[in-house]
Write an enzyme that holds these catalytic residues in place. Structure first.
Site, PDB file in Angstrom:
ATOM      1  N   SER A   1       2.653   4.991   0.273  1.00  0.00           N
ATOM      2  CA  SER A   1       2.350   5.724   1.505  1.00  0.00           C
ATOM      3  C   SER A   1       2.406   7.243   1.290  1.00  0.00           C
ATOM      4  O   SER A   1       1.646   7.757   0.476  1.00  0.00           O
ATOM      5  CB  SER A   1       3.294   5.265   2.612  1.00  0.00           C
ATOM      6  OG  SER A   1       2.812   5.701   3.845  1.00  0.00           O
TER       7      SER A   1
ATOM      8  N   ASP B   1      -4.044  -2.500   6.842  1.00  0.00           N
ATOM      9  CA  ASP B   1      -3.172  -1.328   7.011  1.00  0.00           C
ATOM     10  C   ASP B   1      -3.569  -0.566   8.275  1.00  0.00           C
ATOM     11  O   ASP B   1      -4.686  -0.066   8.377  1.00  0.00           O
ATOM     12  CB  ASP B   1      -3.286  -0.422   5.773  1.00  0.00           C
ATOM     13  CG  ASP B   1      -2.217   0.663   5.731  1.00  0.00           C
ATOM     14  OD1 ASP B   1      -1.695   1.041   6.797  1.00  0.00           O
ATOM     15  OD2 ASP B   1      -1.904   1.121   4.616  1.00  0.00           O
TER      16      ASP B   1
ATOM     17  N   HIS C   1       0.338  -2.223   5.484  1.00  0.00           N
ATOM     18  CA  HIS C   1       0.843  -0.954   4.926  1.00  0.00           C
ATOM     19  C   HIS C   1       2.089  -1.177   4.078  1.00  0.00           C
ATOM     20  O   HIS C   1       2.351  -0.424   3.142  1.00  0.00           O
ATOM     21  CB  HIS C   1       1.160   0.005   6.076  1.00  0.00           C
ATOM     22  CG  HIS C   1       1.559   1.367   5.624  1.00  0.00           C
ATOM     23  ND1 HIS C   1       0.712   2.201   4.926  1.00  0.00           N
ATOM     24  CD2 HIS C   1       2.732   2.052   5.740  1.00  0.00           C
ATOM     25  CE1 HIS C   1       1.335   3.345   4.647  1.00  0.00           C
ATOM     26  NE2 HIS C   1       2.560   3.268   5.127  1.00  0.00           N
TER      27      HIS C   1
HETATM   28  O1  9J3 Z   1       4.881   7.099   4.152  1.00  0.00           O
HETATM   29  C1  9J3 Z   1       4.336   6.509   5.093  1.00  0.00           C
HETATM   30  O2  9J3 Z   1       4.590   5.349   5.440  1.00  0.00           O
HETATM   31  C2  9J3 Z   1       3.348   7.349   5.852  1.00  0.00           C
HETATM   32  C3  9J3 Z   1       2.885   6.730   7.086  1.00  0.00           C
HETATM   33  C4  9J3 Z   1       3.379   7.438   8.315  1.00  0.00           C
HETATM   34  O3  9J3 Z   1       4.311   7.028   8.928  1.00  0.00           O
HETATM   35  O4  9J3 Z   1       2.694   8.560   8.683  1.00  0.00           O
HETATM   36  C5  9J3 Z   1       2.876   9.024  10.008  1.00  0.00           C
HETATM   37  C6  9J3 Z   1       3.461  10.379  10.037  1.00  0.00           C
END
Ligand code: 9J3
Ligand code: ZN
Length: 308
Positions: free
Chosen positions: A177, A223, A255
Site C-alpha cells: 500500500s 481493491d 487491498h
Molecule cells: O497504506 C495504505 O493502506 C494506504 C491506503 C490508505 O489508507 O490511504 C488513505 C489515506
C-alpha cells in the site's frame, strides 16, 4: 621463442618444441587443452552466474512455503537506528554460499512490520537477506516511506550485524500500500536499485517515467482502497516501455491480500527478485512468456523477453 604456459603445480614444464609449423600448432593445441582442463571445473560455476543461489527452480519450489536455506532472524530496535523505525532482518544462516542480494519491505498506512512479516522467512529461505521494517510513525506518507526504505537499506549494508552477508550492489525494495507507493519513490530516487515490487501500492503520484529499476506492480482486482484503475494500472503503464516491467493483478483479492501468506504473490515476487537482483535467468521461465489468467491471476501484463 617462449612457450605460453599455465602456472601449475600439477604439470611440470614441458621440453621445448622445434619451431616448425606443426610444432607451433601442436603447442597451441596442447596449451588450449591445458587451459580447458585447468579452467573447466571452476569456470562452470563462475561463468554461468556468480549471483545464483540455491538449486534450479521448479514450479513447486517457487510455490513452496520455504526454500532451501535455513534462516535466522535478528531484531533491530528503533532506538538503535535513524531514518526509519527499526525492524527484523531475516537471512540465510549459512555463510557457505557467499553474499546475498537484499530487499527491504515497508508496511502500509497505520500498519506494522507484522503485516508483511510472512515475506521475511519466505524470501530469505530462497537466498536473500530480507529486512521488514517499521516506519517512524504509522501515518507516514509514501514519499517518507521511500526515504525510510533507503535508510534501512543503508543501515542493512553498512551497519547491521549481517552487513558482511549482503552484496551492497544488489538491492531491492518492496512494500504494501503506502509502503508499495514508497517502493516506487525509493526506486525513483535511487536508480541503482535492481528490483522494486509495490504490493497493492497506493500513491497520489500516478506517473513513474523516472524509474530505471525493473518493477513488478502487483494489484488486486477487488481493491477498494487503492483501486487498480487509479493506482497499480497507471503506475505500471507510466513506467518506461523500455524497462523490464510487469503488472500482476490478483484475482479474488483485496487491498489486504498482501498481509497474509499468498502463493501467487510469493512465486512472482521471488521470481522477479531472483531474475533482477541475482540476474538468475533460471527464473525467466516463470515470467516469460507472461503468465496466463488463472484462478488466482485476473490479468498479467509485461515486457518480455527480459533483458540481462
Ligand atoms: O497504506 C495504505 O493502506 C494506504 C491506503 C490508505 O489508507 O490511504 C488513505 C489515506
Ligand atoms: Zn510521477
Amino acid at each position: 621463442m617462449q612457450q605460453h604456459r599455465l602456472p601449475s603445480r600439477q604439470h611440470p614444464p614441458r621440453p621445448s618444441r622445434s619451431r616448425t609449423l606443426t610444432g607451433l600448432l601442436a603447442s597451441a593445441a596442447a596449451t588450449a587443452g591445458l587451459l580447458l582442463t585447468a579452467l573447466a571445473p571452476g569456470a562452470q560455476a563462475v561463468a554461468a552466474n556468480p549471483y545464483e543461489r540455491g538449486p534450479a527452480p521448479t514450479n513447486a519450489s517457487i510455490e513452496a512455503s520455504r526454500g532451501s536455506y535455513a534462516t535466522s532472524q535478528t531484531s533491530v530496535s528503533s532506538l538503535a537506528v535513524s531514518g526509519f523505525g527499526g525492524g527484523t532482518i531475516y537471512y540465510p544462516t549459512s555463510t557457505a554460499d557467499g553474499t546475498f542480494g537484499a530487499v527491504v519491505i515497508s508496511p502500509g498506512f497505520t500498519a506494522y512490520q507484522s503485516s508483511i512479516a510472512w515475506l521475511g522467512p519466505r524470501l530469505a529461505s530462497q537466498g536473500f537477506v530480507v529486512f521488514t521494517i517499521d516506519t517512524n510513525t504509522t501515518l507516514d506518507q509514501p514519499d517518507s516511506r521511500g526515504r525510510q526504505l533507503l535508510s534501512a537499506l543503508d543501515y542493512l549494508t553498512q551497519r547491521s550485524s549481517v552487513r558482511t552477508r549482503v552484496d551492497a550492489s544488489r538491492l531491492g525494495v518492496m512494500g504494501h500500500s503506502m509502503g508499495g507507493g514508497g517502493s516506487l519513490e525509493a526506486a525513483k530516487s535511487r536508480t541503482s536499485l535492481k528490483a522494486a515490487i509495490p504490493l497493492t501500492g497506493w500513491n497520489t503520484d500516478k506517473t513513474w517515467p523516472e524509474l530505471r529499476t525493473p518493477t513488478l506492480v502487483v494489484g488486486a482486482d477487488g481493491d477498494t482502497v487503492a483501486p487498480v484503475g487509479t493506482h497499480s494500472e497507471p503506475f505500471y503503464e507510466s513506467l518506461p516501455g523500455s524497462l523490464d516491467k510487469a503488472y500482476l493483478e490478483l484475482r479474488g483479492a483485496s487491498h489486504f491480500t498482501p498481509n497474509s501468506s499468498n502463493t501467487t504473490i510469493a512465486k512472482y515476487s521471488l521470481s522477479w527478485l531472483k531474475r533482477f537482483i541475482d540476474n538468475d535467468t533460471r527464473y525467466e521461465q516463470f515470467l516469460c512468456p507472461i503468465p496466463r489468467p488463472s484462478l488466482t491471476i485476473a490479468e498479467y501484463r509485461g515486457t518480455c523477453p527480459h533483458t540481462s
